[in-house]
Design a protein around this motif. Structure first.
Motif, PDB file in Angstrom:
ATOM      1  N   MET A 163       0.659  -1.488   0.515  1.00  0.00           N
ATOM      2  CA  MET A 163       0.034   0.082   0.203  1.00  0.00           C
ATOM      3  C   MET A 163       0.737   1.327   0.063  1.00  0.00           C
ATOM      4  O   MET A 163       0.275   2.182  -0.384  1.00  0.00           O
ATOM      5  CB  MET A 163      -1.293  -0.165   1.157  1.00  0.00           C
ATOM      6  N   VAL A 164       1.833   0.844   0.891  1.00  0.00           N
ATOM      7  CA  VAL A 164       3.217   2.539   1.182  1.00  0.00           C
ATOM      8  C   VAL A 164       2.733   2.723  -1.200  1.00  0.00           C
ATOM      9  O   VAL A 164       3.410   3.988  -1.273  1.00  0.00           O
ATOM     10  CB  VAL A 164       3.833   2.574   1.729  1.00  0.00           C
ATOM     11  N   MET A 165       3.503   1.601  -1.325  1.00  0.00           N
ATOM     12  CA  MET A 165       4.131   1.555  -2.592  1.00  0.00           C
ATOM     13  C   MET A 165       3.090   1.943  -3.645  1.00  0.00           C
ATOM     14  O   MET A 165       2.911   3.420  -4.403  1.00  0.00           O
ATOM     15  CB  MET A 165       4.127   0.527  -3.907  1.00  0.00           C
ATOM     16  N   ILE A 166       2.076   1.694  -3.255  1.00  0.00           N
ATOM     17  CA  ILE A 166       0.457   1.882  -3.919  1.00  0.00           C
ATOM     18  C   ILE A 166       0.264   3.810  -4.633  1.00  0.00           C
ATOM     19  O   ILE A 166      -0.172   4.714  -4.663  1.00  0.00           O
ATOM     20  CB  ILE A 166      -0.579   1.809  -3.661  1.00  0.00           C
ATOM     21  N   GLY A 167       0.167   4.176  -3.068  1.00  0.00           N
ATOM     22  CA  GLY A 167       0.033   5.755  -2.094  1.00  0.00           C
ATOM     23  C   GLY A 167       1.317   6.347  -2.905  1.00  0.00           C
ATOM     24  O   GLY A 167       1.150   7.516  -3.636  1.00  0.00           O
ATOM     25  N   ALA A 168       2.446   5.815  -2.919  1.00  0.00           N
ATOM     26  CA  ALA A 168       4.105   6.618  -3.439  1.00  0.00           C
ATOM     27  C   ALA A 168       3.205   6.489  -4.719  1.00  0.00           C
ATOM     28  O   ALA A 168       3.924   7.994  -5.771  1.00  0.00           O
ATOM     29  CB  ALA A 168       5.719   6.087  -2.552  1.00  0.00           C
ATOM     30  N   LEU A 169       3.439   5.652  -5.796  1.00  0.00           N
ATOM     31  CA  LEU A 169       3.283   5.739  -7.099  1.00  0.00           C
ATOM     32  C   LEU A 169       1.800   7.016  -7.598  1.00  0.00           C
ATOM     33  O   LEU A 169       1.846   7.440  -8.913  1.00  0.00           O
ATOM     34  CB  LEU A 169       2.740   4.618  -7.683  1.00  0.00           C
ATOM     35  N   ILE A 170       0.746   7.214  -6.548  1.00  0.00           N
ATOM     36  CA  ILE A 170       0.002   7.868  -6.598  1.00  0.00           C
ATOM     37  C   ILE A 170       0.299   9.399  -7.065  1.00  0.00           C
ATOM     38  O   ILE A 170       0.075  10.682  -7.897  1.00  0.00           O
ATOM     39  CB  ILE A 170      -1.444   7.627  -6.341  1.00  0.00           C
ATOM     40  N   PHE A 171       1.125   9.556  -6.009  1.00  0.00           N
ATOM     41  CA  PHE A 171       1.764  11.030  -5.337  1.00  0.00           C
ATOM     42  C   PHE A 171       2.658  11.318  -6.636  1.00  0.00           C
ATOM     43  O   PHE A 171       2.661  12.413  -6.947  1.00  0.00           O
ATOM     44  CB  PHE A 171       2.310  10.902  -4.346  1.00  0.00           C
TER      45      PHE A 171
END
Lengths: 67, 384
Positions: free
Chosen positions: B96-104
């Motif tokens: 999930m941290v990666m999903i958040g980071a790639l959205i940003f």
């Protein structure tokens, strides 16, 4: 006595803080298993007015906190 | 905790900032000299876990960081194989941290590097990051914990470093063929083929990289320093709130200062603005929420993506699982079109802002709900 072995920071510091708040004891023994936690707990205890003695217990670290 | 500042953490921050500036000067994408999320996403690409053609490259920085940490941990006697602390939860948190980071579009490190590059969208990301950490701290104070770890087999703690070395060696063997293929495609040579098992970007961010030796060297240096100094982007803000301790935040500030000064010295700095920033978008609500996910998730994990790499190098199998979670998260982000993208920019005289698609929005909301569930269900009441 706080056994914080197996926990990474900030947990060991929070556990030590909770023990100090609960018992306000003059002597508290804290066990941790990594040097980051050893340093962080020692620094925290010193900021709360404890003197800290460092010891080893096998591969783990034993901190003796004394008022 | 004492209020003492460890000078090494400032040195680490400055070196990361300088590394980011130099790696960009010698080939890495703009404002992406050093980004853990972007680099792991590129590794997911080159190993064909996703097939987004513009983000496929085996970033030597990641290999260097983990090995640098291992070398330092062995040298100082701190290497210790540990594992067993809620591994599946850590996997999904890393995911999930990666999903958040790639959205940003960036990990906390790239967020600071973007801030130092004059990208105001990154300041919106910072606001989200702080809010995420504050939520995480709230749960930490209420007794949130991932269960304790235990000593494990030495090999368990070595899996990630060994896998990275093998991947890197294979990539190096394939490199002459890969670089010829990229050159052929760029020169529009007919029938250019890539006969290696790796995918490689011929355009876009994945095709932009500093020389391999330089990237590996900076990775190693940062790995050594970050292991020794315990550099952590999440820890900086968390420790201020929890303990009024300003030690780790100095590293955060040092990265910003080094990047800002470096950009000014090299003439890259064009003032602060929102529009047309390199590999960034100005869809601010998603910049904000993406980094809320990163801050919250990283706070529950006990460290930012960089810190997870460092801990993996120290023998922490749980962090290795977290890193693999980030790798898989990156693959999903692109396979399911969840990731953010750059603003399209000026179209017919009007500045067009990137619009995150429905998949991305849905994923972000799911991540926030999942974080709440994980936070609430792992409370171990602290005795007062």
């Amino acid at each position: 006595m706080v056994d914080a072995r197996g926990y990474a920071c900030p947990k060991p510091v929070l556990m030590t803080e909770a023990e100090i708040n609960k018992t306000n004891a003059d002597e508290i023994i804290v066990l941790v298993d990594n040097r980051t936690a050893e340093n962080n707990v020692a620094n925290f205890a010193m900021s709360k007015g404890y003197k800290v003695t460092h010891d080893r217990e096998g591969r783990d670290f034993k901190l003796i906190l004394k008022k | 905790m004492s209020k003492k500042i460890n000078p090494l953490i400032i040195v680490t921050g400055l070196i990361i900032g300088i590394a980011a500036i130099l790696l960009t000067k010698y080939g890495n994408p703009k404002n992406m000299g050093f980004c853990i999320a972007c680099f792991i996403r590129d590794i997911a690409g080159t190993t064909k876990l996703h097939t987004a053609p513009v983000v496929q490259y085996l970033r030597p920085e990641i290999v260097g960081i983990v090995l640098g940490s291992s070398i330092m941990a062995f040298a100082s006697g701190e290497w210790r194989a540990k594992g067993g602390s809620s591994p599946a939860l850590r996997f999904i948190l890393g995911f999930m941290v990666m999903i958040g980071a790639l959205i940003f579009l960036g990990c906390p490190l790239r967020m600071v590097i973007r801030m130092g590059g004059g990208d105001l969208n990154a300041f919106v990301g910072l606001a989200g990051f702080v809010v995420g950490i504050l939520i995480g701290v709230l749960f930490l104070k209420k007794g949130f914990e991932l269960k304790r770890n235990y000593d494990t087999a030495n090999l368990d703690g070595l899996v990630l470093p060994i896998v990275l070395i093998i991947l890197f060696v294979l990539f190096m063997i394939a490199w002459p063929t890969l670089s010829k293929y990229v050159a052929d495609v760029k020169a529009e040579v007919e029938g250019a083929t890539n006969s290696t098992p790796f995918a490689i970007s011929t355009s876009g961010p994945g095709s932009m990289h500093a020389p391999i030796i330089m990237a590996l060297a900076f990775g190693l240096i940062v790995g050594v320093l970050a292991q020794k100094s315990r550099m952590c982007m999440v820890g900086g803000i968390r420790d201020i709130v929890l303990f009024k301790n300003f030690n780790l935040i100095t590293g955060f500030v040092a990265v910003f200062v080094a990047v800002l000064v470096g950009n000014i010295v090299l003439g890259n700095f064009k003032g602060f603005s929102v529009q047309s920033q390199p590999i960034a978008h100005s869809s601010e609500i998603w910049n904000f929420l993406g980094m809320v996910i990163v801050g919250w998730g990283s706070c529950l994990l006990g460290g930012c993506p960089l810190r997870q790499l460092i801990l993996s190098g120290e023998g922490n199998a749980d962090s290795a699982i977290t890193v693999i979670g980030m790798l898989v998260g990156a693959a999903f982000a692109h396979n399911f079109s969840l990731a953010g993208g750059a603003d399209p920019g000026m179209v017919d005289g009007v500045y067009k802002v990137f619009e995150l698609n429905a998949n991305g929005k849905f994923a972000a909301i799911c991540c926030l709900i999942a974080l709440l569930i994980i936070s609430v269900t792992n409370l171990n009441k602290v005795e007062e």
